[in-house]
Design a protein around this motif. Structure first.
Motif, PDB file in Angstrom:
ATOM      1  N   SER A  90      21.428  58.087 -52.518  1.00 15.29           N
ATOM      2  CA  SER A  90      20.278  57.468 -53.178  1.00 15.29           C
ATOM      3  C   SER A  90      20.630  56.954 -54.563  1.00 15.29           C
ATOM      4  CB  SER A  90      19.141  58.495 -53.313  1.00 15.29           C
ATOM      5  OG  SER A  90      18.050  57.965 -54.039  1.00 15.29           O
ATOM      6  N   ARG A  91      20.002  55.847 -54.915  1.00 13.37           N
ATOM      7  CA  ARG A  91      19.856  55.458 -56.322  1.00 13.37           C
ATOM      8  C   ARG A  91      18.419  55.842 -56.635  1.00 13.37           C
ATOM      9  NH1 ARG A  91      17.636  54.214 -61.162  1.00 13.37           N
ATOM     10  NH2 ARG A  91      18.299  52.243 -62.065  1.00 13.37           N
ATOM     11  N   VAL A  92      18.248  56.926 -57.402  1.00 10.35           N
ATOM     12  CA  VAL A  92      16.927  57.503 -57.592  1.00 10.35           C
ATOM     13  C   VAL A  92      16.070  56.600 -58.484  1.00 10.35           C
ATOM     14  CG1 VAL A  92      17.760  59.843 -57.208  1.00 10.35           C
ATOM     15  CG2 VAL A  92      17.699  58.929 -59.550  1.00 10.35           C
ATOM     16  N   GLN A  93      14.796  56.931 -58.582  1.00  9.27           N
ATOM     17  CA  GLN A  93      13.852  56.107 -59.332  1.00  9.27           C
ATOM     18  C   GLN A  93      14.158  56.142 -60.837  1.00  9.27           C
ATOM     19  OE1 GLN A  93      11.364  58.830 -57.205  1.00  9.27           O
ATOM     20  NE2 GLN A  93       9.751  57.272 -57.166  1.00  9.27           N
ATOM     21  N   ASP A  94      13.848  55.020 -61.500  1.00 14.30           N
ATOM     22  CA  ASP A  94      14.087  54.923 -62.940  1.00 14.30           C
ATOM     23  C   ASP A  94      13.391  56.021 -63.723  1.00 14.30           C
ATOM     24  OD1 ASP A  94      15.691  52.672 -62.827  1.00 14.30           O
ATOM     25  OD2 ASP A  94      14.017  51.276 -63.036  1.00 14.30           O
ATOM     26  N   GLU A 108      10.936  59.604 -51.077  1.00 17.03           N
ATOM     27  CA  GLU A 108      11.541  59.247 -49.796  1.00 17.03           C
ATOM     28  C   GLU A 108      11.974  57.783 -49.785  1.00 17.03           C
ATOM     29  OE1 GLU A 108      10.255  59.363 -45.058  1.00 17.03           O
ATOM     30  OE2 GLU A 108       8.706  59.166 -46.609  1.00 17.03           O
ATOM     31  N   ALA A 109      11.203  56.915 -50.434  1.00 20.53           N
ATOM     32  CA  ALA A 109      11.476  55.478 -50.422  1.00 20.53           C
ATOM     33  C   ALA A 109      12.760  55.104 -51.148  1.00 20.53           C
ATOM     34  CB  ALA A 109      10.302  54.716 -51.051  1.00 20.53           C
ATOM     35  N   ALA A 110      13.318  56.025 -51.927  1.00 23.27           N
ATOM     36  CA  ALA A 110      14.549  55.754 -52.676  1.00 23.27           C
ATOM     37  C   ALA A 110      15.798  56.225 -51.942  1.00 23.27           C
ATOM     38  CB  ALA A 110      14.489  56.423 -54.048  1.00 23.27           C
ATOM     39  N   VAL A 111      15.642  56.807 -50.770  1.00 27.53           N
ATOM     40  CA  VAL A 111      16.726  57.530 -50.103  1.00 27.53           C
ATOM     41  C   VAL A 111      17.123  56.838 -48.801  1.00 27.53           C
ATOM     42  CG1 VAL A 111      17.405  59.779 -49.172  1.00 27.53           C
ATOM     43  CG2 VAL A 111      15.861  59.662 -51.139  1.00 27.53           C
ATOM     44  N   ALA A 112      18.404  56.949 -48.462  1.00 25.69           N
ATOM     45  CA  ALA A 112      18.921  56.439 -47.191  1.00 25.69           C
ATOM     46  C   ALA A 112      19.848  57.485 -46.576  1.00 25.69           C
ATOM     47  CB  ALA A 112      19.676  55.129 -47.390  1.00 25.69           C
ATOM     48  N   HIS A 113      20.034  57.408 -45.265  1.00 21.22           N
ATOM     49  CA  HIS A 113      20.986  58.298 -44.609  1.00 21.22           C
ATOM     50  C   HIS A 113      22.415  57.934 -45.020  1.00 21.22           C
ATOM     51  CE1 HIS A 113      17.444  58.769 -41.955  1.00 21.22           C
ATOM     52  NE2 HIS A 113      17.907  60.002 -41.809  1.00 21.22           N
ATOM     53  N   LYS A 114      23.205  58.923 -45.324  1.00 16.29           N
ATOM     54  CA  LYS A 114      24.582  58.707 -45.756  1.00 16.29           C
ATOM     55  C   LYS A 114      25.405  58.102 -44.629  1.00 16.29           C
ATOM     56  CE  LYS A 114      27.680  62.057 -45.899  1.00 16.29           C
ATOM     57  NZ  LYS A 114      28.845  61.442 -45.183  1.00 16.29           N
ATOM     58  N   ALA A 124      28.365  58.638 -52.887  1.00 13.70           N
ATOM     59  CA  ALA A 124      27.716  58.690 -54.203  1.00 13.70           C
ATOM     60  C   ALA A 124      28.116  57.527 -55.089  1.00 13.70           C
ATOM     61  CB  ALA A 124      28.064  60.005 -54.899  1.00 13.70           C
ATOM     62  N   SER A 125      29.280  56.944 -54.814  1.00 17.89           N
ATOM     63  CA  SER A 125      29.763  55.849 -55.649  1.00 17.89           C
ATOM     64  C   SER A 125      29.035  54.538 -55.396  1.00 17.89           C
ATOM     65  CB  SER A 125      31.268  55.637 -55.416  1.00 17.89           C
ATOM     66  OG  SER A 125      31.501  55.010 -54.161  1.00 17.89           O
ATOM     67  N   LEU A 126      28.204  54.483 -54.355  1.00 18.55           N
ATOM     68  CA  LEU A 126      27.746  53.193 -53.850  1.00 18.55           C
ATOM     69  C   LEU A 126      26.342  52.716 -54.221  1.00 18.55           C
ATOM     70  CD1 LEU A 126      29.279  53.597 -50.308  1.00 18.55           C
ATOM     71  CD2 LEU A 126      29.894  51.830 -51.963  1.00 18.55           C
ATOM     72  N   PRO A 127      25.320  53.560 -54.229  1.00 16.96           N
ATOM     73  CA  PRO A 127      23.954  53.010 -54.253  1.00 16.96           C
ATOM     74  C   PRO A 127      23.677  51.991 -55.351  1.00 16.96           C
ATOM     75  CG  PRO A 127      23.875  55.328 -53.733  1.00 16.96           C
ATOM     76  CD  PRO A 127      25.300  55.035 -54.097  1.00 16.96           C
ATOM     77  N   MET A 128      23.975  52.302 -56.593  1.00 15.96           N
ATOM     78  CA  MET A 128      23.629  51.371 -57.660  1.00 15.96           C
ATOM     79  C   MET A 128      24.441  50.089 -57.579  1.00 15.96           C
ATOM     80  SD  MET A 128      23.336  51.792 -61.774  1.00 15.96           S
ATOM     81  CE  MET A 128      21.764  52.615 -61.595  1.00 15.96           C
ATOM     82  N   VAL A 129      25.754  50.188 -57.379  1.00 11.98           N
ATOM     83  CA  VAL A 129      26.568  48.974 -57.375  1.00 11.98           C
ATOM     84  C   VAL A 129      26.288  48.127 -56.138  1.00 11.98           C
ATOM     85  CG1 VAL A 129      28.368  49.934 -58.843  1.00 11.98           C
ATOM     86  CG2 VAL A 129      28.573  50.176 -56.365  1.00 11.98           C
ATOM     87  N   LEU A 130      26.045  48.768 -55.007  1.00 11.11           N
ATOM     88  CA  LEU A 130      25.763  48.026 -53.787  1.00 11.11           C
ATOM     89  C   LEU A 130      24.416  47.318 -53.884  1.00 11.11           C
ATOM     90  CD1 LEU A 130      26.388  47.187 -50.917  1.00 11.11           C
ATOM     91  CD2 LEU A 130      25.619  49.439 -50.130  1.00 11.11           C
ATOM     92  N   LEU A 131      23.396  48.026 -54.358  1.00 10.18           N
ATOM     93  CA  LEU A 131      22.076  47.407 -54.514  1.00 10.18           C
ATOM     94  C   LEU A 131      22.101  46.301 -55.569  1.00 10.18           C
ATOM     95  CD1 LEU A 131      19.746  50.531 -54.261  1.00 10.18           C
ATOM     96  CD2 LEU A 131      19.962  48.679 -52.591  1.00 10.18           C
ATOM     97  N   THR A 132      22.814  46.541 -56.676  1.00 11.95           N
ATOM     98  CA  THR A 132      22.911  45.518 -57.713  1.00 11.95           C
ATOM     99  C   THR A 132      23.544  44.251 -57.161  1.00 11.95           C
ATOM    100  OG1 THR A 132      23.076  47.148 -59.499  1.00 11.95           O
ATOM    101  CG2 THR A 132      23.895  44.941 -59.968  1.00 11.95           C
ATOM    102  N   ALA A 133      24.681  44.400 -56.506  1.00 12.36           N
ATOM    103  CA  ALA A 133      25.389  43.238 -55.966  1.00 12.36           C
ATOM    104  C   ALA A 133      24.527  42.487 -54.956  1.00 12.36           C
ATOM    105  CB  ALA A 133      26.701  43.679 -55.320  1.00 12.36           C
TER     106      ALA A 133
END
Length: 336
Positions: A90-94, A108-114, A124-133
């Motif tokens: 997850s990239r958790v809520q701001d 729940e809306a911030a979470v995905a299955h690994k 863990a390395s992925l959510p923010m950079v993947l969503l940003t890109a």
């Protein structure tokens, strides 16, 4: 108790503290995650320094950290997508950050299955950079297959993922790196590689349909020299604009501040007959879930630079902030 790294005031690496906090309450649409790993992002040290306090007005004490991977240990009564024991990321809520800890509660809306093929450290390395890109290339500067994008800092955490996402979308990619990283970014799919230490990218790159910049204002302004009329230049670093203030519900009294912060890139955009956008990525567990198959089939791959043990969280943040990392810096809370 929840062991965590937090700050009680804004500042440099020295303001990081370690302590224990009572478990956060669980809402009906929340999940509680036992964190196995968390990653470090530029957002973390910008929050720590106070650089984003106008956009993100937090109160102290504040547990830092935005990305995590772990296992669900409790679910709210209205949660339908997850159950206890599920491996998630997850990239958790701001407004509910705090992944530099043993556990976190998030919507729940911030979470995905690994992704099943990745370790917790990799996930863990992925959510923010993947969503940003993905958000930049499909929302901030929506591009069609065959168009071109200049991605600055292609060997970095966001840049290396953005190159992969761009190639998946059928885009032609130019990027800037230190010369030693040329082969690395070409392996990710970059076609044009500029060594920023020996070349001015604006002398090499022309005719871009979009630019993604996370370096800073001077780099951002020079980027307008590389684009076609009608192109979009996106910053994820400097130059937040009025649209950002409005989207985050900030007081109109603050809008003049954002007009001033974005004045230079907006002027450069007008001169280049281009568009300027400042992009602050938004949490989106559904989108993360939809991108997970691309990780499981190898289309997109995480790139880790270094993994730090939990007790060295402050050092991990300082190392990532130094700019030496190629790929993501990860903090390991539990064994895989």
């Amino acid at each position: 108790m929840n062991k965590a790294f937090y700050i009680s005031k804004y500042g440099g690496p020295e303001v990081m503290e370690w302590g224990e906090f009572p478990p956060a309450p669980l809402g009906p649409k929340d999940v509680r995650i036992q964190i196995h790993a968390a990653s470090v992002n530029p957002l973390d040290w910008r929050i720590r320094s106070g650089a984003l306090k106008v956009i993100l007005p937090y109160t102290f004490p504040l547990i830092l950290g935005n990305d995590c991977s772990g296992v669900v240990s409790e679910v709210g009564r209205e949660v339908t997508r997850f159950k206890v024991g599920d491996a998630v990321y997850s990239r958790v809520q701001d407004d509910r950050i705090g992944t530099f800890a043993q556990e976190i509660v998030t919507a729940e809306a911030a979470v995905a299955h690994k992704p099943t093929n990745l370790t917790h450290a990799e996930a863990a390395s992925l959510p923010m950079v993947l969503l940003t890109a993905h958000q930049v290339l499909t929302e901030a500067a929506p591009l069609r297959a065959g168009q071109s994008v200049l991605i600055h800092g292609g060997a970095g955490a966001v840049g290396s993922m953005a190159i992969q996402v761009a190639r998946h979308l059928g885009l032609r990619v130019a990027t800037t790196v230190s010369g030693k990283d040329t082969d690395f970014v070409k392996g990710l799919g970059a076609e044009t590689v500029v060594d920023y230490r020996t070349q001015k990218f604006e002398d090499v790159v022309r005719g871009m349909d979009a630019v993604l910049d996370g370096i800073g204002m001077e780099n951002l302004l020079r980027s307008f020299q590389t684009v076609n009329p009608g192109a979009t230049v996106v910053s994820i670093s400097d130059g937040p604009d009025v649209q950002t203030a409005k989207s985050r519900g900030l007081s109109p009294l603050l809008w003049p501040v954002f007009m001033a912060l974005s004045a230079k890139p907006n002027a450069a955009a007008r001169k280049a007959q281009a568009h300027y956008r400042y992009w602050f990525m938004h949490t989106d567990g559904g989108r993360l879930e939809s991108l997970t198959p691309l990780l499981e089939n190898g289309t997109l791959r995480p790139h880790l630079d270094r993994i730090f043990p939990f007790e060295q969280t402050a050092q991990a943040l300082a190392y990532a902030e130094s700019g030496k990392a190629k790929g993501k810096v990860v903090i390991q809370m539990r064994d895989e």
